[in-house]
Scaffold this motif. Structure first.
Motif, PDB file in Angstrom:
ATOM      1  N   LEU A 187      81.067  30.926  38.852  1.00 48.70           N
ATOM      2  CA  LEU A 187      79.963  31.162  39.786  1.00 48.70           C
ATOM      3  C   LEU A 187      80.466  31.090  41.222  1.00 48.70           C
ATOM      4  O   LEU A 187      80.163  31.957  42.057  1.00 48.70           O
ATOM      5  N   MET A 217      65.522  23.807  37.145  1.00 47.11           N
ATOM      6  CA  MET A 217      66.663  23.460  37.985  1.00 47.11           C
ATOM      7  C   MET A 217      67.513  22.377  37.329  1.00 47.11           C
ATOM      8  O   MET A 217      68.744  22.398  37.393  1.00 47.11           O
ATOM      9  N   ASP A 218      66.835  21.406  36.679  1.00 46.38           N
ATOM     10  CA  ASP A 218      67.571  20.354  35.978  1.00 46.38           C
ATOM     11  C   ASP A 218      68.415  20.944  34.855  1.00 46.38           C
ATOM     12  O   ASP A 218      69.556  20.526  34.635  1.00 46.38           O
ATOM     13  N   TRP A 219      67.819  21.907  34.126  1.00 47.04           N
ATOM     14  CA  TRP A 219      68.564  22.558  33.044  1.00 47.04           C
ATOM     15  C   TRP A 219      69.801  23.277  33.591  1.00 47.04           C
ATOM     16  O   TRP A 219      70.894  23.195  33.017  1.00 47.04           O
ATOM     17  N   PHE A 220      69.633  23.970  34.716  1.00 44.49           N
ATOM     18  CA  PHE A 220      70.743  24.696  35.347  1.00 44.49           C
ATOM     19  C   PHE A 220      71.862  23.731  35.751  1.00 44.49           C
ATOM     20  O   PHE A 220      73.046  23.962  35.455  1.00 44.49           O
ATOM     21  N   ALA A 221      71.490  22.623  36.403  1.00 47.95           N
ATOM     22  CA  ALA A 221      72.491  21.644  36.845  1.00 47.95           C
ATOM     23  C   ALA A 221      73.192  21.002  35.651  1.00 47.95           C
ATOM     24  O   ALA A 221      74.425  20.844  35.641  1.00 47.95           O
ATOM     25  N   ASP A 222      72.413  20.626  34.617  1.00 46.10           N
ATOM     26  CA  ASP A 222      73.015  19.996  33.429  1.00 46.10           C
ATOM     27  C   ASP A 222      73.967  20.962  32.726  1.00 46.10           C
ATOM     28  O   ASP A 222      75.015  20.552  32.224  1.00 46.10           O
ATOM     29  N   THR A 223      73.594  22.258  32.685  1.00 43.39           N
ATOM     30  CA  THR A 223      74.453  23.256  32.032  1.00 43.39           C
ATOM     31  C   THR A 223      75.799  23.374  32.755  1.00 43.39           C
ATOM     32  O   THR A 223      76.861  23.447  32.111  1.00 43.39           O
ATOM     33  N   LEU A 224      75.767  23.370  34.092  1.00 41.63           N
ATOM     34  CA  LEU A 224      77.018  23.463  34.852  1.00 41.63           C
ATOM     35  C   LEU A 224      77.861  22.194  34.709  1.00 41.63           C
ATOM     36  O   LEU A 224      79.095  22.267  34.656  1.00 41.63           O
TER      37      LEU A 224
END
Length: 566
Positions: free
Chosen positions: A18, A1-8
């Protein structure tokens, strides 16, 4: 989830797409007749995505919003300028009155309730279902006095107020106009009877009471027959046969003949005898019927193998603009050609004898290719399918419009300007009108206009939702349920006043009155609900002109409400 948030966070453009995709997906969902709609869905999805605290550069939002405003202006430009002269002035006056009711009601409620500038802008945008007010209001807030923190608070609360009031603004408008409206104007039964009488009156013309006018969607058919009836014991010319059709209230044409084994095209003085074979064109209900007077139908591939075409034509010729449908169809260039539909400002209007054709209307005609081409030249410009858009017009139009809007005039200490967004809208109006005067100039296909409109607005709304996401929940607690009730007032009062004024002062027939109210408020959903309620498409006759005026004024009210509250 952290990776997803950082990517956005690192790629904010992905967050926008999205939001756009999920917003359109949710916006298509319906429960019975209820739907959030695309714009509201995109906003709410943006708020959820915005909880990830994503920063988005300002120019992205502004660029798409300018694209949206230009496309709106381009779409309604022909109707806007046409309405400023001739018999459209009455509807222009009504639209101005109703739009003023919308502005004054919202301003009065905001003053009474002690709302700040951002709350007033959001209330106006949501209760009148005009999303573009958010963008214009944001631009104008940037030009008035106030601290940066104040301005940020105003801008952040705008989408909250918009979301709270938009749902009733959409659903409530449709209910008020489709259900309460007929009751207010004399009762549903009386309104239906009056509308039926109006349809009958508008369908009277020199071309007789041809049912062709009433149901324009029935397809044109081409059928072959062998001439073998007593009617042709004495040879008849093609002009005599078509005169006979007219006497029988049938708009039919002879399109092809086979005589002595040779296939040829018709000529008015060509004689038809028993044993010949002919092709008739016309409405299916006219051709399929009693065939005893002509002979048996035949299935002949060679005889029926000829080019027929359905073509959309933009009205631009002076010889066509201003004519009624009845007069248009009596033009010699319309021989053999049937009118399938008429579109004005994106809305379909009924094909009735006394409906006046306006410059910028799109008429869909059907017939032989040669006859359709001749009709197109007499009417205006053949709008053949194309994927190309004049992006020179789009780019320079938005640029010069934005420069015009950026000019500021000071009245005392109060700076007043259209803002760059208002300038883009005005530029679109002018470019759309110029297109009707010079049809080879500035072509943008309807599909491209749709994309610019929907993508431009929803990209803007997506950014609004994402950037306001972190403060949305606290803002919702701040405005409370009372704002929803105030939105109901701001939606309902102008519509009821509009219907009363339309009936007592402007003397509109009930169906036209309801259509004018829907157009002035730019609520397309209401137009569909009204037409379903009274069982007629006549309300569209009051929708198109008022829609063009309403779309322009309501957007510009985004400037005015900020100045009034400031």
């Amino acid at each position: 989830m952290d990776w997803f948030a950082d990517t956005l966070r690192e790629n904010p453009s992905l967050a926008i797409f999205l939001t756009l995709g999920l917003g359109f997906l949710i916006g298509q969902l319906k429960y019975k007749a209820f739907s959030l709609g695309t714009v509201t869905s995109v906003l709410l999805v943006g708020v959820i995505v915005g909880q990830l605290d994503i920063s988005i550069p300002g120019p992205i939002k502004d660029a798409f919003f300018l694209l949206f405003l230009f496309s709106i202006g381009y779409s309604v430009g022909p109707q806007f300028f046409h309405a400023l002269k001739g018999d459209g002035l009455k509807q222009v006056g009504f639209a101005c009155v109703l739009c003023v009711f919308c502005l004054l009601t919202t301003w009065g409620v905001a003053e009474i309730m002690g709302y700040n500038i951002g709350e007033a802008v959001g209330l106006l945008a949501g209760s009148q279902t005009m999303s573009a007010i958010l963008g214009v209001g944001t631009d104008t807030i940037g030009s008035i006095a106030g601290t940066p923190d104040q301005k940020k608070a105003w801008v952040d609360v705008m989408p909250v107020c918009y979301a709270v009031t938009y749902v009733f603004g959409t659903i409530g408008s449709a209910y008020i106009l489709a259900n309460l409206g007929p009751a207010l104007l004399g009762g549903l039964k009386k309104v239906k009877a009056e509308t039926a009488e109006l349809e009958k009156k508008m369908n009277q013309g020199n071309a007789s009471s041809d049912p062709d006018y009433i149901n324009a969607l029935r397809p044109v058919a081409f059928r072959a027959y062998k001439v073998d009836a007593d009617f042709f014991n004495d040879p008849k010319s093609i002009s005599e046969i078509e005169d006979y059709f007219r006497q029988q209230n049938r708009r039919l044409f002879i399109e092809r003949i086979r005589q002595n084994g040779k296939v040829s095209d018709p000529a008015p003085d060509l004689m038809i005898s028993r044993g010949d074979e002919i092709v008739l064109s016309g409405r299916r209900e006219f051709i399929i019927g009693d065939e005893k007077w002509i002979g048996p139908e035949i299935n002949d591939a060679e005889l029926l193998d000829f080019p027929a075409e359905q073509l959309s034509v933009t009205v631009s010729k002076k010889g066509a603009a201003g004519k009624t449908v009845d007069q248009l169809r009596m033009m010699k260039e319309m021989y053999g050609v049937s009118i399938k539909s008429i579109t004005r400002g994106g809305a379909s209007i009924p094909v009735l004898a006394q409906v006046k054709i306006q410059a910028g209307d799109i008429i869909t005609v059907t017939g032989l290719k040669s006859e359709v081409n001749a009709a197109a030249k007499a009417i205006g410009y053949a709008d053949r399918r194309s994927v190309k858009s004049d992006l020179i017009l789009v780019g320079l139009g938005i640029f010069f419009g934005g420069l015009l809007g950026a000019l500021t005039i000071h009245f005392g200490s109060v700076p007043v300007s259209l803002s760059t967004s208002g300038g883009a809208l005005i530029s679109g109006l002018v470019c759309g009108w110029l297109r009707t005067q010079h049809p080879t100039f500035g072509r943008i296909p309807q599909s491209a206009v749709w994309l610019m409109d929907n993508l431009g607005l929803n990209m803007f709304i997506a950014v609004i939702g994402i950037t306001s996401g972190p403060s949305f929940v606290s803002g919702l607690k701040e405005v409370g349920f009372m704002l929803f009730l105030m939105g109901v007032v701001c939606t309902t009062v102008p519509l009821i006043l509009g219907m009363i004024v339309g009936k007592t002062i402007f003397k509109f027939p009930a169906a036209i009155n309801l259509g004018c109210c829907a157009g002035s408020r730019t609520t397309t959903a209401s137009l569909g609900a009204i037409q379903d309620s009274i069982g007629s498409t006549i309300p569209a006759m009051g929708y198109t002109v008022t829609y063009a005026i309403g779309n322009t004024l309501l957007i510009l009210w985004g400037v005015v409400i900020v100045l009034l509250m400031g």
